[in-house]
Write a protein that holds these residues in place. Structure first.
Motif, PDB file in Angstrom:
ATOM      1  N   ALA A 654       0.831  -1.212   0.000  1.00  0.00           N
ATOM      2  CA  ALA A 654       0.000   0.000   0.000  1.00  0.00           C
ATOM      3  C   ALA A 654       0.859   1.254   0.000  1.00  0.00           C
ATOM      4  O   ALA A 654       0.465   2.292  -0.551  1.00  0.00           O
ATOM      5  N   CYS A 684      -3.293   1.844   3.990  1.00  0.00           N
ATOM      6  CA  CYS A 684      -3.072   3.136   3.340  1.00  0.00           C
ATOM      7  C   CYS A 684      -2.961   4.254   4.379  1.00  0.00           C
ATOM      8  O   CYS A 684      -2.136   5.173   4.243  1.00  0.00           O
ATOM      9  N   LYS A 689      -1.178   7.247   2.730  1.00  0.00           N
ATOM     10  CA  LYS A 689      -1.701   7.300   1.362  1.00  0.00           C
ATOM     11  C   LYS A 689      -3.207   7.560   1.387  1.00  0.00           C
ATOM     12  O   LYS A 689      -3.952   6.930   2.144  1.00  0.00           O
ATOM     13  N   VAL A 691      -6.912   7.323  -0.173  1.00  0.00           N
ATOM     14  CA  VAL A 691      -7.677   6.424  -1.024  1.00  0.00           C
ATOM     15  C   VAL A 691      -9.154   6.737  -0.825  1.00  0.00           C
ATOM     16  O   VAL A 691      -9.593   7.094   0.273  1.00  0.00           O
TER      17      VAL A 691
END
Length: 725
Positions: A654, A684, A689, A691
């Motif tokens: 991820a 994530c 990150k 998403v």
């Protein structure tokens, strides 16, 4: 992953009055714009005549050779309704909107069909000439998975997890009375419907004994599905055996309706094995069962005594370094009860083999590299087998017949494309519904021994003058190993201009038991594909190695390493796209569902930067969260194949995510459980990150009905948001 979702060359110039699809038509368009065709055609027994329903589903019509194949009405929905009302309980009101869609010819004068009234379910026999109806079987409305004896003297059905039988006279017999949670009798949802399982009960040919599955899943972990429609959300538990964990234990039992006794087939140890291709011997004395080990690489076809359940002999065995996948019960010859047909791809392609009941292989009935897709039955004299075969590297479907005594095979259709063809009961005529890249649907009937085909239908383009369709083009590529041809298609935007650059949507699946590209009308494209092309996207799809209809070696390349060969092949498709001057490499998107969701997410974390935007629906994220039957076939257990699971797993990757990723999941998904996407979201978050995530609270693995329109609208807008300039 047969349960998983699969979404569905011609050019068209923009004419006055034509328009694009609406978002609603991505779901309802396939019915609204279906090419003209014959509706549910069936050959009548012992004749050269076939029936169909009219386009409004209100009438049954007949065509025969004697009348030069001219259509005439032989029954209407009003006829059926009147006949039903005359034989049903006076308290049951007849409610028919359509002619029974499950009708079949019992003989040349009678059809049989199922009818469900307010309190009861019936099997009805209807005389076409006299317009009289007869009740053949009757079972309670809450009885599930009803199966009748061939003489209709009895019908078995399920009430919750137990079996009951109703006789023709109305006597009800309780066959099983298990009350322990996790004990399930007679269900077709055994081994999660892998291995071709579509039934959980089988009557013997003499109509006296009932063979049925008894599934013990009490040792399988409960898996919670949250129900959001309560004042306080509740939990619905399902049994979900994850790869490498405890699986269900299944036995086969026989109930004798004469003696009211039960016996259990002695299928032996270990208890965690798969019992498949269950088949009665024509004598009703024996039962044949495929015993497949949990590793799914060793199949034994065993014979058992139906009286006491003892093991008699192993007829033959099939082993593989990858997997063995039995999908079809044995088919006994109608005039030789000591011989049967067995289907296997052990020699490279799924084909027919003739055995006797001692287990001796008499001959192969395979033909070249043709893959048997559907066995339609036997000729009237029982000397030939008629089947639909897959040809032309997976693109075409043709009709074949093979002589059982010699193996001599005749191809009955020839033009490249998809033939939905069948042979008349007397073997004299072929009824052929044909389509390909350029042909919406041509329907002909012709004599097997020659003669000019008689045209029944020449379907026109159903979009002409209504919908402005983009151009669909066939694509042929080569696999990453440089040896295997791959089939694809590219759909161009309306009013395509080769001097411009366009955004791209790659739609893919990539997994076993699915094929997205076929030589038929629209070349296998779905309406959402066409919609996106109309919105200005290049839409590309390719079937990689590992997908269906190309033979054993094409599929087995994925063993123990899901996602590797598939991704390598899809990268060849991406190279093809990048070579086109009209492709804007800075605006490429990818979309897939289920295995396609796994592939989509894999691209975003293992090959970041290729796609700027992606939509992954119901994605497999970590194969250790997937179920035993499908997952272990391809990957073995996590304990046996830790390297393969690590390579295919996406949680630890991820941190490599780049671009815009929307994950969609059904909260009630019992196939790819929501844990997959939730774990990925958490990974994530940990990796910093971003998403996007969207949940359909009431849907399972596939988003269906009106909500499917909402889903397509969301996907289209997500691509537009990030890829449209």
């Amino acid at each position: 992953m047969k349960k998983l979702l699969i979404l569905f060359l011609f050019g068209s110039s923009l004419a006055y009055g034509q328009r694009n699809f609406t978002i609603e038509e991505t779901v309802y368009g396939p019915r609204q714009f279906a090419p003209q065709s014959l509706v549910l055609p069936q050959w009548l027994p012992q004749t050269d005549a076939f029936s169909t329903l009219d386009a409004s589903y209100q009438k049954l019509t007949l065509r025969d050779a004697q009348s030069s194949w001219q259509s005439r009405d032989i029954a209407t929905i009003e006829d059926i309704s009147t006949a039903l009302q005359s034989v049903l309980n006076s308290n049951e009101s007849v409610k028919l909107s359509y002619f029974p869609l499950d009708y079949s010819w019992a003989d040349k004068d009678h059809i049989a069909f199922a009818y469900e009234a307010d309190s009861w379910k019936y099997t009805i026999r209807y005389a076409v000439k006299t317009k009289q109806a007869q009740i053949l079987t009757k079972s309670p409305a809450d009885g599930a998975q009803a199966t009748s004896t061939t003489d209709y003297s009895k019908v078995a059905y399920l009430v919750d997890n137990n079996i009951e039988i109703s006789s023709k006279e109305g006597k009800r017999t309780i066959v099983t009375q298990d009350s322990l949670a996790g004990i399930v009798n007679g269900s077709d949802y055994t081994h999660r419907q892998e291995f071709g399982i579509s039934k959980g009960m089988w009557w013997s040919p003499d109509n006296e004994k009932l063979l049925y599955y008894r599934k013990d899943e009490s040792m399988v972990s409960n898996y919670p599905l949250i129900q959001w429609d309560k004042r306080v959300a509740a939990t619905k538990d399902i049994r979900y055996p994850m790869a490498g964990m405890k699986s269900e234990e299944v036995t086969l039992r026989v109930y004798d309706s004469k003696t009211s006794s039960h016996i259990t087939l002695q299928t032996g140890e270990p208890k965690e094995q798969y019992l498949t291709i269950c088949t009665w011997d024509p004598s009703s004395k024996y039962i044949y069962v495929g015993i497949l080990n949990r590793e799914q690489n060793h199949l034994k076809v065993n014979k058992y005594d139906a009286t006491d359940g003892h093991f008699i002999q192993t007829l033959f065995e099939e082993k593989s370094e990858s997997w063995v996948e039995p999908l079809h019960a044995l088919t006994f010859l109608p005039n030789k009860p000591d011989q049967f047909l067995y289907q296997t791809d052990k020699d490279g392609f799924n084909q027919l083999y003739l055995y006797d009941v001692s287990g001796k292989l008499l001959r192969s009935l395979g033909y070249e590299d043709v893959i048997v897709e559907d066995v339609q039955g036997f000729s009237s004299d029982g000397k030939k087998v008629i089947y639909t075969g897959i040809t032309n590297k997976g693109l075409d479907r043709q009709l074949f017949e093979v002589a059982i005594a010699t193996g001599k095979t005749q191809q009955l259709t020839n033009k490249s494309g998809t033939h939905r063809a069948s042979l008349s009961a007397n073997g004299n005529y072929v009824l052929d519904q044909f389509s390909n890249l350029n042909t919406a649907n041509n329907v002909d009937v012709y004599a097997v021994k020659g003669g000019k085909p008689l045209e029944i239908i020449r379907a026109t383009n159903p979009f002409e003058g209504k919908i402005s369709l983009p151009k669909i083009e066939a694509v042929s590529l080569v696999s990453a190993d440089g040896q295997t041809p791959l089939n694809g298609r590219i759909i161009y935007p309306a009013n395509f201009d080769g001097t411009k650059k366009y955004p791209v949507m790659v739609y893919l699946y990539g997994g076993s038991h699915a094929q997205l590209v076929q030589n038929k009308w629209l070349y296998g494209a779905g309406y959402f594909d066409l919609y996106m092309a109309q919105q200005g996207y290049i839409v590309f799809t390719m079937d990689n190695r590992g997908s269906d209809a190309r033979g054993r070696d094409f599929t087995r390349i994925t063993h123990r390493q899901l996602g590797q060969a598939e991704m390598a092949d899809q990268l060849k498709g991406i190279d093809f796209l990048k070579s086109k001057s009209f492709v804007d490499q800075s605006r490429m998107g990818i979309f897939g569902w289920s295995f396609g969701g796994f592939m989509t997410t894999s691209f975003m974390v293992q090959h970041p930067g290729i796609f700027q935007t992606a939509v992954a629906g119901g994605p497999v994220i970590d194969w250790k969260y997937y179920e035993v039957m499908y997952g272990e076939r391809y990957m073995d257990t996590p304990q046996e194949n830790p390297e393969g699971y690590q390579k295919a797993g996406l949680l630890d990757k991820a941190k490599q995510l780049a671009g815009n990723l929307l994950i969609i999941h059904g909260a009630q998904d019992p196939v790819v459980v929501q844990q997959h996407s939730m774990e990925f979201i958490e990974a994530c978050i940990k990796a910093g990150k971003q998403v996007d995530y969207f949940l359909y609270p009431t849907h399972e693995h596939n988003v269906m009905g009106k909500d499917r329109i909402h889903m397509y609208d969301k996907i289209a807008k997500y691509f537009d948001l990030h890829l449209k300039k």
